[in-house]
Design an enzyme around this catalytic site. Structure first.
Site, short mmCIF file in Angstrom:
data_model
loop_
_atom_site.label_atom_id
_atom_site.label_comp_id
_atom_site.label_asym_id
_atom_site.label_seq_id
_atom_site.Cartn_x
_atom_site.Cartn_y
_atom_site.Cartn_z
N ARG A 178 0.87 -1.20 0.00
CA ARG A 178 0.00 0.00 0.00
C ARG A 178 0.89 1.24 0.00
NH1 ARG A 178 -5.01 -2.18 1.86
NH2 ARG A 178 -6.08 -0.46 0.86
N GLN B 128 0.10 2.61 -5.94
CA GLN B 128 -1.32 3.00 -5.93
C GLN B 128 -2.09 2.52 -7.15
OE1 GLN B 128 -1.50 7.21 -5.19
NE2 GLN B 128 -1.76 6.90 -3.00
N ASP C 96 -3.18 -1.07 -6.81
CA ASP C 96 -3.79 -1.41 -5.53
C ASP C 96 -5.26 -1.83 -5.70
OD1 ASP C 96 -4.74 -1.55 -2.97
OD2 ASP C 96 -4.05 0.42 -2.35
N SER D 204 -7.74 -1.42 -2.71
CA SER D 204 -8.35 -0.09 -2.57
C SER D 204 -9.42 0.16 -3.62
CB SER D 204 -7.29 1.01 -2.68
OG SER D 204 -6.49 1.02 -1.54
N TYR E 294 -2.01 -0.46 8.46
CA TYR E 294 -3.22 -1.17 8.88
C TYR E 294 -3.39 -1.07 10.39
CZ TYR E 294 -3.33 -3.43 4.31
OH TYR E 294 -3.40 -3.67 2.96
P1 NAD Z 1 -8.79 -2.33 6.24
O1 NAD Z 1 -9.75 -2.80 5.19
O2 NAD Z 1 -7.74 -3.25 6.73
O3 NAD Z 1 -9.66 -1.87 7.50
C1 NAD Z 1 -10.73 -0.97 7.39
C2 NAD Z 1 -10.70 -0.01 8.54
O4 NAD Z 1 -11.09 -0.67 9.74
C3 NAD Z 1 -9.34 0.59 8.82
O5 NAD Z 1 -9.43 1.99 8.68
C4 NAD Z 1 -9.05 0.16 10.24
O6 NAD Z 1 -8.33 1.14 10.97
C5 NAD Z 1 -10.44 -0.01 10.79
N1 NAD Z 1 -10.57 -0.79 12.04
C6 NAD Z 1 -9.90 -1.92 12.43
N2 NAD Z 1 -10.33 -2.30 13.66
C7 NAD Z 1 -11.30 -1.42 14.03
C8 NAD Z 1 -12.13 -1.29 15.17
N3 NAD Z 1 -12.03 -2.13 16.22
N4 NAD Z 1 -12.99 -0.26 15.21
C9 NAD Z 1 -13.11 0.61 14.19
N5 NAD Z 1 -12.35 0.55 13.09
C10 NAD Z 1 -11.46 -0.46 13.01
O7 NAD Z 1 -8.12 -0.97 5.82
P2 NAD Z 1 -8.01 -0.28 4.40
O8 NAD Z 1 -9.25 0.47 4.16
O9 NAD Z 1 -7.59 -1.28 3.39
O10 NAD Z 1 -6.82 0.75 4.64
C11 NAD Z 1 -5.84 0.51 5.62
C12 NAD Z 1 -4.77 1.54 5.62
O11 NAD Z 1 -4.03 1.52 4.41
C13 NAD Z 1 -5.25 2.94 5.78
O12 NAD Z 1 -4.30 3.61 6.56
C14 NAD Z 1 -5.18 3.50 4.42
O13 NAD Z 1 -5.06 4.90 4.43
C15 NAD Z 1 -3.92 2.85 3.95
N6 NAD Z 1 -3.84 2.84 2.51
C16 NAD Z 1 -2.74 3.37 1.93
C17 NAD Z 1 -2.65 3.39 0.55
C18 NAD Z 1 -1.45 3.98 -0.13
O14 NAD Z 1 -0.64 4.62 0.48
N7 NAD Z 1 -1.31 3.75 -1.41
C19 NAD Z 1 -3.65 2.83 -0.21
C20 NAD Z 1 -4.76 2.28 0.44
C21 NAD Z 1 -4.84 2.28 1.81
#
Ligand code: NAD
Length: 400
Positions: A127, A132, A135, A138, A233
């Site tokens: 990620r 990006q 990904d 996402s 994460y």
């Molecule tokens: P994910 O699908 O793993 O999880 C979804 C969300 O659930 C996350 O925001 C997580 O913090 C939240 N979560 C976990 N336990 C929880 C709880 N007990 N209560 C409430 N919320 C809870 O996450 P995702 O959407 O795939 O993204 C994860 C991270 O990756 C984020 O920081 C996102 O910004 C980052 N990301 C970065 C890039 C990049 O830099 N290219 C791309 C995509 C995502």
């Protein structure tokens, strides 16, 4: 010249496919040969002829034709992991590229090792900013967030925006989104566009600004140190933290017309965030959408692949969210795959270069040359004492 094969998805209700005709043209410009299985785009109304016009060849799903097509393939690409029936057709040294969920599919990892198949898991693409474009987690999660919001709206027996009419004033619907990652943020944005009052919560405090920038409120719950992994994460909460979260959000849940849960923990079972006693406090007619239902659920009462009634509360756990907007989901996924292929393509040799030293493949490649090479999956399996046999053998050799 590398030959890339794209197969038709098997599992219903999958509406997505891994290539559109415009991608065929780009792959051919790159120097690849493209073959697609007949009917690959049928679920989104793309005919075989459109792939042929773009420069692909088409093979049927008949075993002999499939065998011929697979015989000189360098890579086989799909949305979901290949089904069992295709395993005997795989060449040693071919690379499969798809969603694969290697945390769960230990048996398949073993099969790829014994067939000497290289496998790339789209879930494991880093990620990072550089990745990006590739990904797919996402791109699909974003569409999933949108679809979950739509499904919740159409299941609710009231409108979302405030309406002031001569026949009376309708209050805006109250929505609570738990988990504000990619899917959660898109769900929030969709609900806000429809005029709902939205509150959201996530254990990663840095998310609060993103929630507020969409016009929603962030529910502040002080859980102490929560933390994130290197990849950004969320880390799993302690049982005390989880209990504190469950109790602190209970009033907000009971007060909401719609609750959407999107909380995931990468590679682990999602946390149960809404127990039945809290569900029972919601108003009859309210709607809950559990994105995690297929993996155990954020909601105690949700059932994988089903919409159920819990008292007067409708709980949607149908999954396959991105597939509901199959045309856009296919376009985004196909572009993610193309970006990956372009990234690992050798311009010099005009072929695919599956190199475990490559920055992206070092994380996304699961099996290669008859071995389990992915460090995260390897540590997961050894923790479960479930490491595929050959790798155990390799390990014992290393230790000898
Ligand atoms: P994910 O699908 O793993 O999880 C979804 C969300 O659930 C996350 O925001 C997580 O913090 C939240 N979560 C976990 N336990 C929880 C709880 N007990 N209560 C409430 N919320 C809870 O996450 P995702 O959407 O795939 O993204 C994860 C991270 O990756 C984020 O920081 C996102 O910004 C980052 N990301 C970065 C890039 C990049 O830099 N290219 C791309 C995509 C995502």
């Amino acid at each position: 010249m590398s030959k890339l094969i794209f197969v038709k998805e098997q599992g219903l209700p999958e509406q997505r496919c891994a290539i559109l005709p415009q991608n065929v043209k780009s792959y051919i410009r790159l120097g690849a040969k493209i073959a697609v299985e007949s009917g690959i785009g049928a679920s989104i109304f793309i005919e075989d002829q459109e792939y042929v016009d773009a420069g692909a060849t088409v093979f049927s799903g008949e075993k002999s034709e499939m065998q011929l097509a697979f015989s000189d393939a360098d890579a086989i690409l799909s949305v979901a992991m290949l089904d069992e029936t295709k395993l005997p057709l795989l060449n040693p040294d071919v690379t499969t590229i798809s969603f694969f969920d290697p945390f769960k599919h230990n048996k398949r990892v073993n099969e790829y090792i014994s067939h000497k198949v290289s496998s790339v898991s789209m879930e494991m693409i880093p990620r990072s900013s550089r990745c990006q474009k590739m990904d797919a987690l996402s791109s699909q999660a974003s569409l999933a967030g949108y679809v979950m919001a739509l499904q919740a709206m159409s299941a609710l027996n009231k409108s979302l925006p405030m309406m002031m009419t001569p026949a009376g004033t309708l209050k805006p619907a109250k929505v609570f989104v738990i988990g504000a990652g990619v899917a959660g943020l898109q769900a929030i944005a969709t609900f806000k566009r429809m005029g709902a009052n939205v509150i959201a919560y996530d254990t990663r405090p840095e998310v609060s600004q993103q929630v507020e920038s969409l016009g929603a409120k962030f529910l502040n719950i002080d859980l102490g140190e929560t933390g994130s992994t290197e990849q950004g994460y969320a880390k799993a909460l302690t049982s005390e933290q989880l209990a504190k979260q469950q109790s602190a959000q209970a009033t907000c849940i009971a007060d909401s017309d719609i609750v959407v849960t999107t909380a995931q923990l990468f590679g682990r079972t999602p946390p149960v965030l809404i127990k039945n006693d809290v569900l029972s406090q919601m108003k009859p007619g309210s709607v809950v959408v559990d994105m995690a239902a297929q993996d155990g659920g954020n909601v105690e009462a949700s059932v994988a692949n089903q919409t159920i009634m819990y008292g007067g509360i409708k709980i949607i756990g149908t999954g396959d969210w991105a597939s509901q907007v199959g045309r856009d989901a296919s376009q985004m996924y196909a572009n993610n795959l193309q970006a990956l292929i372009e990234d690992i393509w050798s311009e010099e040799d005009k072929c695919l270069k599956v190199d475990e030293q490559d920055e992206v493949l070092a994380q996304a490649l699961i099996t290669h040359k008859g071995q389990l090479i992915n460090p995260i999956i390897k540590s997961q399996y050894s923790a479960k004492e479930d490491l595929p046999k050959q790798t155990l053998h390799e390990q014992s050799k290393e230790h000898a």
